[in-house]
Design a protein around this motif. Structure first.
Motif, PDB file in Angstrom:
ATOM      1  N   LEU A  12       0.833  -1.204   0.000  1.00  0.00           N
ATOM      2  CA  LEU A  12       0.000   0.000   0.000  1.00  0.00           C
ATOM      3  C   LEU A  12       0.868   1.255   0.000  1.00  0.00           C
ATOM      4  CD1 LEU A  12      -3.152   0.554   0.304  1.00  0.00           C
ATOM      5  CD2 LEU A  12      -2.641   1.046   2.689  1.00  0.00           C
ATOM      6  N   ILE A  13       1.874   1.292   0.858  1.00  0.00           N
ATOM      7  CA  ILE A  13       2.750   2.462   0.944  1.00  0.00           C
ATOM      8  C   ILE A  13       3.551   2.631  -0.346  1.00  0.00           C
ATOM      9  CG2 ILE A  13       4.703   3.472   2.177  1.00  0.00           C
ATOM     10  CD1 ILE A  13       1.988   3.581   3.633  1.00  0.00           C
ATOM     11  N   LEU A  14       3.990   1.518  -0.938  1.00  0.00           N
ATOM     12  CA  LEU A  14       4.723   1.596  -2.204  1.00  0.00           C
ATOM     13  C   LEU A  14       3.842   2.198  -3.294  1.00  0.00           C
ATOM     14  CD1 LEU A  14       7.140   0.989  -4.020  1.00  0.00           C
ATOM     15  CD2 LEU A  14       6.242  -1.340  -4.319  1.00  0.00           C
ATOM     16  N   ALA A  15       2.595   1.737  -3.397  1.00  0.00           N
ATOM     17  CA  ALA A  15       1.679   2.278  -4.406  1.00  0.00           C
ATOM     18  C   ALA A  15       1.405   3.755  -4.159  1.00  0.00           C
ATOM     19  CB  ALA A  15       0.371   1.479  -4.392  1.00  0.00           C
ATOM     20  N   ALA A  16       1.288   4.156  -2.889  1.00  0.00           N
ATOM     21  CA  ALA A  16       1.060   5.563  -2.554  1.00  0.00           C
ATOM     22  C   ALA A  16       2.266   6.414  -2.938  1.00  0.00           C
ATOM     23  CB  ALA A  16       0.763   5.706  -1.063  1.00  0.00           C
ATOM     24  N   PHE A  17       3.476   5.870  -2.746  1.00  0.00           N
ATOM     25  CA  PHE A  17       4.695   6.592  -3.126  1.00  0.00           C
ATOM     26  C   PHE A  17       4.761   6.787  -4.637  1.00  0.00           C
ATOM     27  CE2 PHE A  17       9.191   6.404  -4.483  1.00  0.00           C
ATOM     28  CZ  PHE A  17       9.647   7.584  -3.890  1.00  0.00           C
ATOM     29  N   LEU A  18       4.447   5.739  -5.394  1.00  0.00           N
ATOM     30  CA  LEU A  18       4.442   5.841  -6.856  1.00  0.00           C
ATOM     31  C   LEU A  18       3.419   6.868  -7.329  1.00  0.00           C
ATOM     32  CD1 LEU A  18       4.757   2.064  -7.802  1.00  0.00           C
ATOM     33  CD2 LEU A  18       6.537   3.819  -7.946  1.00  0.00           C
ATOM     34  N   LYS A  19       2.298   6.940  -6.653  1.00  0.00           N
ATOM     35  CA  LYS A  19       1.273   7.930  -6.980  1.00  0.00           C
ATOM     36  C   LYS A  19       1.784   9.337  -6.694  1.00  0.00           C
ATOM     37  CE  LYS A  19      -3.127   9.557  -5.101  1.00  0.00           C
ATOM     38  NZ  LYS A  19      -4.208   9.266  -4.136  1.00  0.00           N
ATOM     39  N   TRP A  20       2.520   9.497  -5.601  1.00  0.00           N
ATOM     40  CA  TRP A  20       2.987  10.816  -5.165  1.00  0.00           C
ATOM     41  C   TRP A  20       4.060  11.385  -6.087  1.00  0.00           C
ATOM     42  CZ3 TRP A  20       7.854  12.034  -2.712  1.00  0.00           C
ATOM     43  CH2 TRP A  20       7.913  13.348  -2.231  1.00  0.00           C
ATOM     44  N   ILE A  21       4.965  10.513  -6.592  1.00  0.00           N
ATOM     45  CA  ILE A  21       6.097  11.028  -7.364  1.00  0.00           C
ATOM     46  C   ILE A  21       5.718  11.406  -8.791  1.00  0.00           C
ATOM     47  CG2 ILE A  21       7.806   9.785  -5.987  1.00  0.00           C
ATOM     48  CD1 ILE A  21       8.018   7.740  -8.258  1.00  0.00           C
TER      49      ILE A  21
END
Length: 320
Positions: free
Chosen positions: A29-38
């Motif tokens: 979940l955190i990895l997907a959120a990071f990819l969304k953020w960058i």
């Protein structure tokens, strides 16, 4: 499979299952959120949002599996036939126990989008869960007390602006916004202390629901009115985890979005009165429905002479 475990062991096993399941999906979940953020591109972020919600739905599916393995619950669920997972909904429910959240996630799994709640900003700092809620775009808002608003009226406008801004995120992908309109759990003591006009419920608060409806008016397909009833009486979350709850009854009714339910709640006094009356009437009907459910349960209990009850039309665990 693990129904035979004694209550406390069942509860500890359930906590372990929930904890491991949460940690298992936390890192993807955190990895997907990071990819969304960058990557700020709107189409990319919408795609990431779908992936994040898919992870959350998988988390719920494993929670439901744990519930099926450790609990013997007879479910009576009515009114969910018209719901669709790809849509925008406002879910209004009465609130009796922290168990309600787990119960509603099960009932609406793959029938509505992943349920999202308005959370107090302080909950952002809850270990693991705070970051997970942030990754899933749960709206964190500051809820000022009535006393604070009276002293500093301008903070109400700030709170409203924060809520509207939070709702903007909900327009990208289908969502079900969950609102426990009573604002807290309706215990017998609170009902008496607050002078509620209802037998089983607290008086509902209208502002949150009105704001969500106004912010999402182009997207919302319907209001989902949910009545939660535990026939065996008030329950604690620990008692639920220990497998001591045998029956859960849920009634669902989809209410169309009508133009008279949309308006400026804080600046249009006539609309405010109209919306409050509509919500109070909805709660009055919900209170009568719980009375009817209680009578039906008592009648069946007498008819079954103490046998385990499973009302007609109930879900079994394989249907979750």
């Amino acid at each position: 499979m693990f129904h035979w475990l004694p209550g406390p062991l069942n509860g500890l096993f359930s906590i372990a299952w929930l904890s491991v399941n949460t940690l298992l999906w936390f890192f993807p979940l955190i990895l997907a959120a990071f990819l969304k953020w960058i990557v700020p591109a709107s189409r990319w972020r919408a795609w990431c949002d779908r992936g994040l919600n898919g992870i959350a739905q998988t988390w719920v599916a494993f929670n439901n599996l744990g519930m099926a393995l450790t609990k013997r619950i007879h479910w009576k669920v009515t009114g969910v036939e018209s719901l669709k997972e790809k849509g925008w909904y406002l879910v209004l429910a009465n609130h009796q126990s922290w168990t309600d959240i787990v119960v509603l996630q099960k009932v609406f799994h793959r029938r509505l989008p992943f349920l999202k709640f308005f959370l107090k900003k302080e909950l952002l700092y809850v270990p693991f869960l705070g970051m997970a809620w942030w990754a899933l775009d749960f709206p964190f808002v500051k809820r000022s007390s009535a006393a604070a608003v009276r002293k500093r009226p301008h903070i109400q406008a700030r709170d409203v602006a924060e809520t509207v801004k939070a709702c903007e995120k909900f327009k990208r992908v289908p969502i079900a916004v969950m609102n426990f309109a009573e604002g807290t759990r309706a215990t017998a003591a609170k009902i008496l202390e607050r002078g509620s006009p209802y037998t089983h419920l607290l008086r509902p608060k209208a502002a949150g629901a009105a704001l969500v409806m106004a912010a999402l008016k182009e997207r919302l397909q319907s209001i989902v009115d949910v009545t939660v009833f535990y026939p065996e009486g008030p329950i604690s979350f620990w008692r639920f985890l220990c497998g001591k709850v045998r029956d859960v009854w849920i009634h669902v009714e989809a209410i169309p979005i009508r133009q008279e339910l949309l308006g400026d709640y804080f600046n249009d006094r006539e609309f405010q009165k109209r919306f409050q009356k509509w919500l109070n009437d909805l709660w009055e009907a919900k209170d009568r429905r719980i009375d009817a459910m209680k009578r039906e349960w008592q009648s069946r209990a007498l008819g079954k002479s103490g046998e385990a009850l499973q009302p007609a039309g109930d879900w079994d665990e394989s249907m979750a």
